[in-house]
Every structure is written in structure tokens, then in C-alpha cells.
Design an enzyme around this catalytic site. Structure first.
Site, PDB file in Angstrom:
ATOM      1  N   GLY A  97      -5.288   3.049  13.057  1.00 22.37           N
ATOM      2  CA  GLY A  97      -5.188   3.010  14.421  1.00 22.37           C
ATOM      3  C   GLY A  97      -6.356   4.124  15.010  1.00 22.37           C
TER       4      GLY A  97
ATOM      5  CB  SER B 212      -8.604   5.714  10.571  1.00 23.66           C
ATOM      6  OG  SER B 212      -9.747   6.589  10.301  1.00 23.66           O
TER       7      SER B 212
ATOM      8  CE  LYS C 125      -3.784   2.041   2.493  1.00 24.54           C
ATOM      9  NZ  LYS C 125      -4.712   1.595   4.068  1.00 24.54           N
TER      10      LYS C 125
ATOM     11  CB  SER D   9      -7.899   4.070   3.588  1.00 21.61           C
ATOM     12  OG  SER D   9      -6.613   3.542   4.547  1.00 21.61           O
TER      13      SER D   9
END
Length: 550
Positions: free
Chosen positions: A226, A228, A129, A204
């Protein structure tokens, strides 16, 4: 064209120029479902299709160790398939195929010289990512104002994967500020779902999901922030693991420039086959990540937890199943998916009982208070570096809260209320021991990954089905179950709704719009039960496959 738009366009052109010329599609496909294009385009050889279509990650690693395939040809095959996947979904942000091929050749030479593979992931290509640092590869988090920042060293997770023999080869697209369930930002644009390109692949880590769904990768690393949210990989029809917060490493450096390390994330593996969750998690934990990341617990891989010693050895498990959290009801396709899971588990000898969420409305509000405590100041400060606008879907934050920065005193008051809520939630779970018949609470909870199928691009989102796992730091694994079928997943009229959001999301569902959208479920365990969650995901997946083969 504004200055920030020009910079973003130049970055995209630079990225696309790195695609191998012999992988370019002659024309842009117009179909919504492009999942078959990599295999039918005629670009990949039979050998490359065999490699990238391997039935399991274990089988591919065995072939690498047996030298049926060289690391170089495996990495080459996935690089070429990734290039095709990108043209179909816009999933890549950074491409370093030549560097990866050189790395693979070194592994082949080392294996020939020593007779030993580098590690448990020897020769396996891995995608990462956008937020994960790879030395010498630009990392912008999708912000125009951060273009040009190049890490001087690898993140801890990158180091551990390389030590285990893996070969990083590309970076994948993300949500702006990693804060919502899609993959769209001003630098790289929007990633779409390969099964229906009018839909999001989730986020995401959406670029990662789209890439793996098209077999441009079989193993990658995505994340949650963290405290979220995420709309997980079930939206791309693959497998993912959200570990407990302090089990999986993250930290890296990026030439000491401020902001790049301000986000502490919960990283976790995403995989094309379920065995990838165990292989990746165990390889990283066996690499002793606590020596590189000061936050990670000194907690080695536990074979006892994986064998479900605290859960009757995995025999006659009791799963709590939730199809409605009492705040926003999940769309009709999830009812069918959960019914399939329930039937499969009961056929396999396990028990499925109803699970009632504990005060989901209160938990969702608390989650929002934690997530938005800074009023998104960090986001707006970063946007101001370039003048670029904020982007994202409707509902990219809990709608009940204003974006006001809270004081430290208020923040600690929020944390106090959060801890009280989590204790009540834990007690709620533990009280189920009175009804399971095993003397222990339900072994895991199974529920949807969202209230909707993969949303339309920029469509309204609800995070409650995953946010409670983030709030309580509960590990969860996502497994694919089915796809939206307009003939089976009919729109259902309701006479009453919990609230305006429940009504809007329910009425938004249209089986034709969401046709072919992947539907997955979560298997959720208690805190730090990562190994147990991985094993239970394997059990649920095996039960589903057995039921479909009958």
C-alpha cells in the site's frame, strides 16, 4: 561465512531437499531462454504436459469438474512442473507438495461422496507470494532475521481461496522488504526471468511471475505494498490485476510476533491466461472477504460493472494511450507494442486517443515522499536482527529523496498535498469527456508497465508508470503483448532528455541485452472499477489475439 550467511544457506538447502528426486534436471541449462525446458526436458509425462499446458484456466476447471482430471493428478502435475521451474529460475521459497497432494485427495473423495465440487476453483493449484500466511508453513519475507517464524493460521486470502476449492502448494520469492521491482533477498537469492535469465522477472512478486511464466502455476497471488510500488507481471509475459486497495483481502496472523503484520498490501491475482483474473477476483469477492479482513469494503462482485454499464456496454470504447509520461520516456519496444494494441483496438471498432500524463514529475516525487516517510526504519530494524545487508537494484527508491524519517506533522502535510494532487489528476481525467465524442471521459488508459523492458539483474529502475496507480489507488490490469526483437526494436538516438534519469535509462537500452524480454501494457481504470478493468483487459487481449490471427 557469517552467521547470517550460514542460516540462509541452511534454509536454501532445506528447501531444495524437498524437490522430488525424479524432477531433478541432469545438468544446469546454459541457455538464456529456458521457457521451453519444462516441456522438452523429458521429465513430465504427456498427461502432465497436457494438464499444465491447458489453453485456459476455465478449460482446466471444466476438466476438473467433469472429472476428466482428478484434483490429485492436476496438483501433482503442477508440483512437478514447479520443481523444474525452480531449478531454472530460483523462484520458490517454500515447498509443501505432500501436504497439497493430501488436500487434493480429500477434495476428490469429497466430490465422489457428494457429487458437488468444493467451489468455483475446485482442485486448482494456486501458488502464493512469500508474504502470504499459510498455516504451518514458514514465512520470512526473505529476511534472515525472520527465519523460523511459522504462522498459526492462514491469511484471509489463503482461507478464501481454500474455501473456493483451490489447493495451495508452494510459496514464491520476493524482493527484500517487498520494495522494488525484482525478486532478490539474502535468504533465497535472486530470481531470474525465464525468457532471458540475465533479466529480472519483475517484482516484488518476481518469483510468482517466473513460476507462472513457466507454467509451474497457472494462478497465483502477488501484491503491491500500500503506497509503494511494483514492476508487474508483464515482465514475465503473463496477466495480473492490481485491485483497488480495499477490494481484495490480506490480513492473517503469524504467532503474534511483531513485524510480520506491519505491511498492509494490495493483493491481486496473477495468471497464465486472462480468464484467471476474473475467476480469481470473483471467487474471492464472492467469498465475502469483509467477514475476515476489517479493511475490505462490503462491496460484492458487480456484474453491472463487469458488463461495462457505465462505459456504453463495452461498445465503441475510448482508450487514452500514453507512451511517454513526460518525465521518463519508455524504451523503443513499448512504442511497437502500443502501436500493435492501437491497431488491434481500432480494427475491433474502438477508439484510441492520446493521453497526456498529469504532472508525472510531481506525482513521482509525492509517491516517494509517502513511500519513504519512515526513512526505511522498519527495513533497517529488521536487517539488524541478523546483521544481513540491504540488497536491491539501483534506483530501489526515488533518487531525489534522502532517507530521513519525517515527523507526524510532516507526514500529514505530505498527505494533504497528495490529496490535492489526486483531485487535480481526477479533474484532468474527467475533462477528457469534452473530446471523446461519447459524453464520458476516456474509459481507460493504456500505457507501458515501465520505462524499460525487464531490467538487467540489479539494473536501474523507474517506477513512474505504475507508481501513479498506487498513489491514486487506481485498479490496473497487465496483459502481455510482445517480446523485445533486436531486428524491430532498434536503439534510437535522442538529442534531448527530460532529466538525468530519463537519459540514463534511455541510453541503457540495448536490444541485444534485452532480447526476448516480455513487453506488456497496463489497462488502468478509475478507483473501484475493478470489474470494469478486468472486462476491458479481456477486450484488449481478445482484440490483440484476433489481430495476430489475421
Amino acid at each position: 561465512m557469517t552467521d547470517w550467511e550460514a542460516k540462509a544457506a541452511a534454509k536454501r538447502a532445506q528447501r531444495d531437499a524437498l524437490l522430488p528426486k525424479d524432477t531433478l534436471l541432469p545438468s544446469a541449462p546454459t541457455d538464456l531462454d529456458v521457457s521451453s525446458v519444462p516441456a522438452t526436458s523429458g521429465i513430465l509425462s504427456a498427461r502432465e504436459l497436457e494438464i499444465t499446458g491447458t489453453p485456459s484456466i476455465t478449460a482446466l476447471l471444466d476438466a476438473l469438474k467433469a472429472r476428466t482430471y482428478s484434483a490429485e493428478e492436476v496438483v501433482s502435475a503442477f508440483c512437478r512442473r514447479a520443481a523444474i521451474a525452480h531449478q531454472l529460475t530460483n523462484c520458490l521459497t517454500e515447498i509443501f507438495f505432500d501436504r497439497a497432494l493430501a488436500h487434493a485427495r480429500d477434495l476428490d473423495a469429497e466430490y465422489a461422496r457428494t457429487g458437488r465440487p468444493r467451489g468455483p476453483l475446485h482442485g486448482l493449484p494456486v501458488s502464493l507470494k512469500e508474504q502470504i500466511a499459510v498455516r504451518g508453513v514458514e514465512r520470512s519475507f526473505g529476511f534472515v532475521g525472520w527465519l523460523g517464524r511459522v504462522p498459526e493460521s492462514d491469511a484471509a486470502i489463503t482461507t478464501l481461496l481454500v474455501e473456493a476449492g483451490a489447493v495451495p502448494y508452494c510459496i514464491t520469492n520476493v524482493a527484500q522488504h517487498l520494495g522494488f521491482g525484482a525478486a532478490v533477498n539474502n535468504v533465497f537469492g535472486e530470481t531470474c526471468n525465464p525468457h532471458n535469465r540475465n533479466l529480472t522477472p519483475g517484482g516484488s512478486s518476481g518469483g510468482e511471475g517466473a513460476l507462472i511464466a513457466l507454467r509451474g502455476s497457472v494462478l497465483g497471488v502477488g501484491s503491491d505494498i500500500g503506497g509503494s510500488v511494483r514492476i508487474p507481471a508483464g515482465f514475465s509475459g503473463l496477466y495480473s490485476l492490481r485491485p483497488s486497495y480495499q477490494r481484495f483481502p490480506y490480513e492473517g496472523t503469524c504467532n503474534s510476533q511483531e513485524g510480520q503484520e506491519s505491511l498492509r498490501s494490495v493483493l491481486g491475482p496473477m495468471a497464465a491466461t486472462v480468464d484467471g483474473l476474473r475467476l480469481a477476483f470473483k471467487a474471492v469477492i464472492d467469498g465475502r472477504p469483509w467477514r475476515l479482513d476489517p479493511v475490505v469494503l462490503r462491496m460484492p462482485w458487480s456484474e453491472e460493472r463487469y458488463r461495462l454499464a457505465e462505459h456504453g456496454g463495452g461498445e465503441r470504447l475510448v482508450f487514452g494511450m500514453m507512451s511517454d509520461d513526460g518525465f521518463v520516456r519508455a524504451a523503443p519496444p513499448y512504442a511497437r507494442a502500443l502501436a500493435d494494441v492501437k491497431a488491434a483496438l481500432e480494427t475491433a471498432g474502438h477508439t484510441v486517443v492520446p493521453w497526456k500524463a498529469y504532472d508525472a514529475e510531481r506525482g513521482y516525487a509525492l509517491f516517494g515522499e509517502v513511500w519513504m516517510a519512515d526513512g526505511h526504519k522498519d527495513l533497517y530494524d529488521t536487517l539488524a536482527l541478523s546483521g544481513e545487508p540491504r540488497v536491491g537494484p539501483l534506483g530501489s527508491g526515488p533518487e531525489t529523496l534522502l532517507e530521513d524519517e519525517v515527523t507526524i506533522t510532516k507526514y500529514w502535510e505530505i498527505q494533504y498535498r497528495k490529496q490535492r494532487f489526486l483531485k487535480e489528476q481526477l479533474d484532468h481525467w474527467n475533462r477528457t469527456a469534452e473530446h471523446t465524442g461519447t459524453g464520458r471521459p476516456v474509459d481507460a488508459i493504456i500505457c507501458p508497465v515501465s520505462a524499460t523492458p525487464p531490467q538487467t539483474l540489479r539494473g536501474r529502475q523507474y517506477y513512474g508508470y505504475t507508481a501513479w496507480c498506487n498513489l491514486a489507488d487506481l485498479p490496473s490490469a497487465v496483459i502481455p503483448v510482445t517480446r523485445v526483437n533486436p531486428a524491430k526494436d532498434l536503439k534510437v538516438t535522442r538529442d534531448d532528455y527530460y532529466n538525468w534519469l530519463d537519459k540514463e535509462l534511455w541510453e541503457m537500452y540495448d536490444p541485444e541485452v534485452y532480447k526476448n524480454g516480455p513487453i506488456g501494457v497496463q489497462i488502468i481504470g478509475q478507483k473501484d472499477e475493478d470489474e470494469a478493468v478486468i472486462r476491458m483487459a479481456e477486450i484488449v487481449d481478445a482484440a490483440l489475439k484476433a489481430s495476430k490471427s489475421c
